[in-house]
Structure formats: structure tokens, C-alpha cells
Design a protein around this motif. Structure first.
Motif, PDB file in Angstrom:
ATOM      1  N   GLY A  44       0.822  -1.193   0.000  1.00 30.38           N
ATOM      2  CA  GLY A  44       0.000   0.000   0.000  1.00 30.38           C
ATOM      3  C   GLY A  44       0.861   1.250   0.000  1.00 30.38           C
ATOM      4  O   GLY A  44       2.091   1.188  -0.153  1.00 30.38           O
ATOM      5  N   GLU A  67      -5.131   2.340   1.822  1.00 29.00           N
ATOM      6  CA  GLU A  67      -5.020   1.371   2.913  1.00 29.00           C
ATOM      7  C   GLU A  67      -3.685   0.654   2.830  1.00 29.00           C
ATOM      8  O   GLU A  67      -3.258   0.225   1.756  1.00 29.00           O
ATOM      9  N   VAL A  68      -3.024   0.525   3.960  1.00 25.15           N
ATOM     10  CA  VAL A  68      -1.736  -0.152   4.055  1.00 25.15           C
ATOM     11  C   VAL A  68      -1.912  -1.431   4.851  1.00 25.15           C
ATOM     12  O   VAL A  68      -2.490  -1.415   5.950  1.00 25.15           O
TER      13      VAL A  68
END
Length: 838
Positions: free
Chosen positions: A774, A816-817
Motif C-alpha cells: 500500500g 489502505e496499508v
């Protein structure tokens, strides 16, 4: 070793057209090109397309591997020489100038603009800037700035320094009628409950070739964003001149800055001509008063306050010297929760972002200028002063020429921060001057040489005689101190000047202390009473102290001692010669990963009033204790030995996993008068704090698995340890689930090995690998152990006490990671971090 080069070229940004209104400082950190190696890359047409592209701040040393063949004083990491380059589309109108501002480059930097050298700056810790005019730019083509950073003397400081442009770079474009860099100075000469006086000094520079008339307008904005007061002053300046214009503004019902209430105001200063704003500056400040009393210590806003401080070196562990603000925020919040209310920037000036955080969090700061003056220090062998060779030659080489400029640049930059409450002109300087060490008497053969515990054995008259009869050195300690103090007072008289004196018996009689408003004592609590007898009119405090109870006890018993700064708040890299594979010192309240240590919890029990208690254990056979069966109590093998403890806390464990039948010493650090220990619900007795002169509750407990619980009599404080089973899973904890998409914000992810029931497994270690997917990147890994020599810049790290840390930094994209931690034999652990507001 091979030298390395640093070129700095200013990256493309939008072209500034002629504009009457000056901008605030512009972030100039993005998209630099960087390369290590011996080359000449100052020319604007130098081919740098193949160079690495990165954002500043940047530290190239921490990106390298640890090597036993390097120097432990700077953490077994290399230096070298390198270059950074960045292009700049800048079109200055005839009524504009610009400033290129560097907060810190380590070190010995040279800067070019379009092949023309702007200047040389040797000191790695002070800010500097260069003026850019239209004559320096390339008409119709991008300009190029190149900076060479020479850290080939890689062991030149105490302690880890880092290498490169490790602090921010900013660009300021402004009208030729403007306030220069750091040209606004705000003080609060009168502070009361009903009203306060705010004094503003604005330096106005007229860089035009004709006189200019103008108005300086200042609006004071309160903590809630409302304008609470204002003032204006008319002025006229001749061509190519500058002048300081003073204003006095009253603020009603001020909200005072303190560690409990870090309230911040803003001064909005404009330079206006015929109603048009030509320059605008914003200056954040706090309303507060400070005073030191020789008999009663320190007063903030008229109230007595004990300084519960820690020293902090500038490195951030896994991220080296280029420390993101969120890394410091996590550390400072932990220290403040432990009762810390002050920081000493040992041994050099901190970054502006660090001071911003201390302003916001309510932490007092002693801002320290130098670790070296006229004579060099041996960085390899602290205090031994045996040799200084090319790679260890430090700022002493430049001190005579640069001391005034560096000191004044630091004061000008930092003097508006309400957190800064002391200026320190130097650290442990005395022993570098020939004859002063001998004159102190601490190192006489009959004194045993133990300056930690033995008070001075000679009177001040004898110290003075020894100094006066010794061969005079080339440089005189007191004369240099007086010059440094005078330069500081020239720019700021609102804060006291101090120094960290390792030989205060010499400092008091040599004239050194005469230059100081407050004398700081370095590991010299045994001199507090000596100072009271001989120098009662000079305020004193501990400015470098051991993180032990006996150090704080000495302060509590003496109201005139304003407080202490413990060495240190956080473990740091360096000061490790001869200790390989240990790469730093374990004297912090936090380790390099920011995890709390037993000493942290001891100091928390001394420095906070909220109920707290902490359990630690060790085998009786491996401890400094014995079981006094007649008294039914654990006692020291050597009575009173607790008063001889130094930097590192004695060895204890944070687990309840031993072999059946082993006798375990259970320790508890608490701010309660009485504690009860229970094992599997069975009381093992109530202990009273009054029975333990070292303030450590102790029980001898035959081990049996289960739950160990300690609780205060009121039940307000409780801690527990449980026996852990075999490793079964990893647990991830994130300090911040959402970070900003600015390429600078970070989150810390801690991976802890647990058993099937979630109990931390602290007796089994294994390698953990991290993966980040991400809009973010992994910028460092750590486990808090100073003997782990795997690179910080990796995607894997062994655990220490079953845990490790990954530091994740955002990119400039939102999204989003996914953070994934993996280790052999256990299920992967996954956590999610949001970048941006979505």
C-alpha cells in the motif's frame, strides 16, 4: 575507508512569479537526487539522472551495516562524503529575494547555486541559510543547487551523528522589504493571572535601493484561534539597511504555558505599505515566567517546580539522525507519562521540530550548544583524552572561527520556543583544559579517583592555588565561557545560562561559573553540600545524573537543588568502543525501540502521583541479593550497594518463567507505602516501603507456574505476570491507525510473540520478517537490544524478549496499508493502517 560525497540539487517545483506578498517557509525536502562517492558534481549541467531520488531529511550512515572494523564511539557505522542535487524553477521579480535555509547538515557542507559557491558550513548541529537573488538564477532555465557533505571524519563527535542533510530544508521567497530569517522575537516580560505583557521585536530589512516607509502590524492569536490583542508601529528605512522595531501588547486573562497546561499563542506580524501586505510572519510562543533561586530552586509562573528531566541524544535508533516527528512524539509521550517534565539536548542543539513537539506537549528544554570548545575530546575513550587523530577531529578545529556564528544562529532560531528555559553553553568542558583536571582534586591518588562518590577533599583556596601556579594553557576556560555567555545574552536575556560541569570545584573558582547564571553538575551529587558551604549564592542543579533513586533522593533532601537531568531518557547509538557487538549504551529509561525499561518504572514511581506499580524478577542465585531467613526478608549481599549503582539498571526480567524449585527474587517499584504479593491467589506477604532504603519492594519466592500479582493496599495500583506457554502466535499493536499522506508521517507496529492464551512469551526469540503493501514503506526495524547488529534498514529482525518493532512511513498517496509480520512456525499477523482521511 572510501570517502563519500553528498550533492544537493533543488527539485522542480512550481515557478514563483513576481508576488508582493511573501510566503511562509516552504517545505523544500522532496525529490532530491543523492549519491555517495568521490566526484565533482557542483556544475548545473552535471548528469545526475542515474542518482537515487529521495526526500529529506536523510541519514546515509544508518542505511549501512554495522561493522566491527569501524568506530564504536559513533555506533560502528560509516561516514564518508556525498552529494545531493535538486532543480529549482524560481523566477524572482526585481522586488524579491529568497532564502535557502538548512536546519542541519552533518557536516562540513558546501553549497553551490548554478555552479557558484554560496558558502561553507562546518558545524553539523546549527542552522544556516543563504540569500538567493535574481543574479544567481539562470534566466529561462531551471537552477541547480548542489551541496557537498563531507563526513569523512566519521568518528568526530560524541556520540552517533548520522551523515547527510538529516534535518529540514526550507525556501522562503519574500519582498525586498521583509523580516529576515528568524527576524521576529517574542518575549513575555510581565506575567500575571489577570494580564500579561507581550513584547515583540521585529527586524525589518530594506533591500531596495531607495528608502521605504511602512507599518509593522502584529496580531496576537490565542490558543483557540481568536485575536486577543494587536498593535502597530510606523517606520522608515534607508536603502540597504535594517532596524529592530519594538512593540508592547497587553493580553488579558492569559492562559499560561507549563508542563501541565502547554497553552500556545501566535504572533502574526505583517509589514504593510499603503494597506498592502508585503511580508507576513507567524511566530508561535507561550506566556510564562521562569526564575531560579539559590535557596529554593526553580519557579515556573511563580510556582515551585522540581525539574524531573532526562538527557536526550539526537538519534532515533532505527531511523538514525533523520528522525520523523512522530518517532519523537511517541518517545516524548512515554517519557512524560513516566513523570518527565524536562529534556536536555545533550550535547548539541536539537531540531526545530523537536522543540515544536516540546512546546506542544509541555516539556521544558535545556538547549545545549557545544560538547567541544578550544580543545578536542578523545571520542573513543571518554574522558581519557589520550589521542585525537584525523577521523576523530571534531568541531574544535572550527571553534575559534565559527563559535559565535553557530551559537547566535541557534539562539535566533530557538528563542521563541516557550519550552526552552535554559541555554547551556557547553558539556563537560573542564577536563580538556591542561591542568584543570589535576587542580580539581578528584583525581588525586589519595582520593581514589572515584568522582561519583567521593566529595572534594581539598578546599576552594587550594583548587585556586593549583590553577594559578600551573602553566597557563593557550586558551583560558573562563575567558571562553564569558565570550559564549555574552553572545547568548546579546540575543536573549530572558533565560538563564548554564553549563554541564564535570569538575564544579574547578568551575566555581576558575571564573567559569562566573559566566553562568546557574551551575549544572555532571554526576556530582556529592558536591551539593560542598557548594552550599562555599558558594551559597549560586543556583545549582544536576544536569547529568544517574537514573537511580539515590540521585533523586539527594534532590528531595535539598530544596536549593532545582532538579536533575538523567543520563539518559532513551538508549542511544555510540559511546561503545571496545564493547562490540554492543553498539550503544543501555542507560536510557527507554530502549532504542521506545520500549520502557525497569529504570523507567522506578523513576515513574518517584516522579508521578498517580498510583503505579511494576513487577520484575530475577534468580536469587544470579542477583545482588540474599535471603535473610531470620528476618524473613531479602537483603543486599553488600549493604548500601544500591547507593553505588551507576548507569545501567541491575539485571532483572519481565517474566514468570523459571524452573521448578528455583528461588526467585520478585521486585516491585511503586509509589505506594505497602504492597501485597500473591501467587495463584495465595498471599506471599505484605511489605512496607519503609523497610527498603533503596525503595525496591522485594520477596524471595520459590517458583511455581501460574499468576504473580502485586497490589497496593488501596487496590489502586496493580501489576501481574503470568507463566507463558510455548509460542503460538504473534500479536501486532499499532500506535496510530491513521497517518497523513505527506511522505513524512509514521506509525509504529510492535510484534509480540504470545502463547495460545495471549500471554507474552519473553524467553523465546526468533526472526520476524515484515511486509508492507500500500501507500507506505518500511523505514526501520528494531528490537531494543543494543547487541543486535543486523541492519536497521531491513525487512527482518530477531525479536528481543519476544518482541520487535517496524516503523512505517507514508507516501504522498492516500489509501489502505497492510502490514504483515511472519515468522517460521507461527501464523502470520496482519494489521491495517489508513493513510489519509478516507
Amino acid at each position: 575507508m572510501q570517502s563519500t560525497y553528498l550533492v544537493l540539487v533543488i527539485a522542480s517545483i512550481a515557478c514563483w512569479q513576481c508576488s508582493a506578498i511573501a510566503t511562509e517557509s516552504i517545505d523544500f525536502n522532496r525529490d532530491w537526487r543523492f549519491r555517495l562517492g568521490e566526484l565533482d558534481a557542483a556544475a548545473p549541467d552535471f548528469a545526475d539522472d542515474a542518482w537515487r531520488v529521495l526526500d529529506l531529511p536523510h541519514d546515509w550512515s544508518v542505511e549501512s551495516s554495522f561493522s566491527e572494523g569501524l568506530e564504536g564511539c559513533t555506533g560502528y557505522l560509516p561516514g564518508g562524503v556525498g552529494w545531493y542535487r535538486k532543480t529549482l524553477d524560481l523566477d524572482l521579480g526585481e522586488d524579491q529575494v529568497a532564502y535557502l535555509c538548512f536546519d542541519g547538515v552533518y557536516n562540513r557542507s558546501r553549497v553551490w547555486l548554478n555552479g557558484q559557491e554560496l558558502g561553507f558550513h562546518p558545524y553539523g548541529y546549527s542552522p544556516f541559510h543563504y540569500e538567493i537573488t535574481s543574479e544567481l538564477l539562470r534566466p529561462g532555465a531551471p537552477s541547480v543547487v548542489a551541496v557537498r557533505v563531507d563526513h569523512s571524519r566519521y568518528a568526530d563527535s560524541r556520540w552517533y551523528t548520522g551523515s547527510g542533510i538529516y534535518r529540514d530544508v526550507k525556501l522562503r521567497v519574500c519582498n525586498r522589504l521583509h523580516a529576515p530569517v528568524d527576524g521576529v522575537y517574542v518575549t513575555t516580560p510581565k506575567v500575571g493571572e489577570s494580564d500579561a505583557t507581550v513584547a515583540i521585536e521585529t527586524t525589518v530589512r530594506n533591500a531596495y535601493v531607495s528608502p521605504k516607509s511602512f507599518r509593522v502590524v502584529t496580531r496576537v492569536v490565542g490558543p483557540n484561534g481568536e485575536v486577543v490583542s494587536s498593535g502597530s508601529t510606523d517606520g522608515t528605512l534607508n536603502a540597504n539597511s535594517e532596524h529592530v522595531f519594538s512593540q508592547t501588547i497587553s493580553v488579558q486573562l492569559p492562559r499560561l504555558w507549563s508542563p501541565r497546561t502547554p497553552e500556545l499563542y501566535t504572533a502574526q506580524t505583517s509589514i504593510e505599505v499603503a494597506g498592502e501586505t508585503l511580508d507576513r510572519r507567524t511566530t508561535r510562543f507561550g506566556i510564562r515566567s521562569i526564575r531560579f533561586d539559590a535557596d529554593r530552586g526553580f519557579f515556573l509562573n511563580g510556582e515551585s517546580l522540581r525539574i524531573q528531566g532526562v538527557c536526550l541524544h539526537h538519534d532515533g535508533g532505527a531511523v538514525g539522525a533523520a528522525v520523523p516527528a512522530a518517532v519523537w512524539r511517541r518517545r516524548l509521550l512515554a517519557l512524560k507519562e513516566g513523570g518527565c517534565n524536562a529534556v536536555r539536548s545533550a550535547h548539541n542543539p536539537p531540531s526545530p521540530e523537536f522543540l515544536d513537539l516540546c512546546d506542544e506537549l509541555g516539556l521544558l528544554v535545556q538547549d545545549e550548544f557545544y560538547d567541544e570548545w578550544d580543545y578536542p575530546k578523545d571520542k573513543r575513550l571518554n574522558m581519557q583524552e589520550k589521542s585525537v587523530d584525523p577521523i576523530t577531529r571534531g568541531h574544535h578545529d572550527h571553534f575559534q572561527e565559527w563559535a559565535e556564528r553557530d551559537l547566535k544562529a541557534t539562539v535566533l532560531r530557538d528563542r521563541n520556543h516557550p519550552c526552552v528555559f535554559q541555554w547551556s553553553i557547553g558539556n563537560e568542558i573542564e577536563w580538556t583544559y591542561p591542568g584543570y583536571r589535576t587542580a580539581s582534586g578528584y583525581f588525586d591518588a589519595d582520593a581514589g579517583g572515584n568522582y561519583f562518590w567521593d566529595p572534594p577533599r581539598i578546599e576552594p583556596e587550594e583548587v585556586r592555588r593549583r590553577i594559578e601556579t600551573a602553566d597557563p594553557p593557550e586558551y583560558i576556560l573562563a575567558e571562553t565561557a564569558k565570550r559564549l555567555a555574552a553572545w547568548t545574552r546579546e540575543l536573549d536575556r530572558t533565560r538563564p545560562i548554564t553549563a554541564n560541569c564535570i569538575l564544579p570545584s574547578v568551575s566555581h573558582v576558575s571564573g567559569y561559573a562566573d559566566a553562568l547564571d546557574l551551575v549544572g553538575y555532571s554526576y556530582r551529587r556529592v558536591v551539593y553540600d560542598y557548594a552550599q558551604r562555599h558558594f551559597p549564592d549560586k543556583p545549582i542543579m544536576g544536569t547529568e545524573n544517574l537514573g537511580q533513586w539515590h540521585e533523586w533522593k539527594a534532590v528531595l533532601e535539598r530544596p536549593r537543588v532545582a532538579g536533575v537531568f538523567l543520563w539518559t531518557g532513551v538508549d542511544y547509538l555510540g559511546e561503545a568502543n571496545g564493547r562490540w557487538p554492543q553498539k550503544g549504551l543501555r542507560c536510557g529509561l527507554l530502549d532504542t525501540a521506545g520500549f520502557t525499561k525497569p529504570s523507567y518504572h522506578m523513576m515513574k514511581s518517584l516522579w508521578t502521583s498517580e498510583p503505579c506499580v511494576y513487577l520484575a524478577t530475577s534468580l536469587l542465585s544470579e542477583s545482588d541479593y540474599q535471603l535473610d531467613e531470620a528476618a524473613g526478608r531479602v537483603t543486599e549481599k553488600s549493604p548500601g550497594a544500591w547507593q553505588q549503582r551507576t548507569w545501567e539498571w541491575h539485571a532483572v526480567n519481565r517474566h514468570w518463567n523459571y524452573a521448578a524449585g528455583e528461588t526467585v527474587v520478585v521486585e516491585a517499584y511503586a509509589n505506594a507505602d505497602r504492597l501485597e504479593l500473591l501467587l495463584n491467589g495465595r498471599s506471599l506477604g505484605v511489605q512496607s516501603l519503609s523497610d527498603f532504603p533503596d525503595r525496591i519492594f522485594k520477596w524471595a519466592v520459590p517458583f511455581e507456574p501460574g499468576e504473580l500479582v502485586v497490589t497496593s493496599a488501596s487496590g489502586a495500583a496493580r501489576d501481574a505476570l503470568r507463566t507463558a506457554g510455548p509460542p503460538a502466535r504473534m500479536k501486532l499493536e499499532i500506535d496510530r491507525g491513521r497517518i497523513a499522506p505527506d511522505g513524512r508521517d509514521v506509525a509504529h507496529v510492535v510484534a509480540q510473540i504470545t502463547d495460545e492464551k495471549g500471554v507474552p512469551v519473553r524467553t523465546s526469540d526468533r526472526e520476524v520478517s515484515f511486509r508492507v503493501d500500500g501507500p507506505a514503506q518500511l523505514i526501520g526495524v528494531d528490537n531494543g537490544s543494543l547487541t543486535t547488529i543486523e541492519s536497521f534498514q531491513s525487512d527482518r529482525v530477531p525479536t528481543h524478549q519476544g518482541r520487535c518493532l517496524g516503523i512505517v512511513r507514508s507516501t504522498r498517496s492516500a489509501g489502505e496499508v497492510t502490514f504483515r509480520a511472519s515468522t517460521e512456525g507461527l501464523p502470520d499477523a496482519v494489521a491495517v493502517i489508513r493513510v489519509g482521511d478516507d
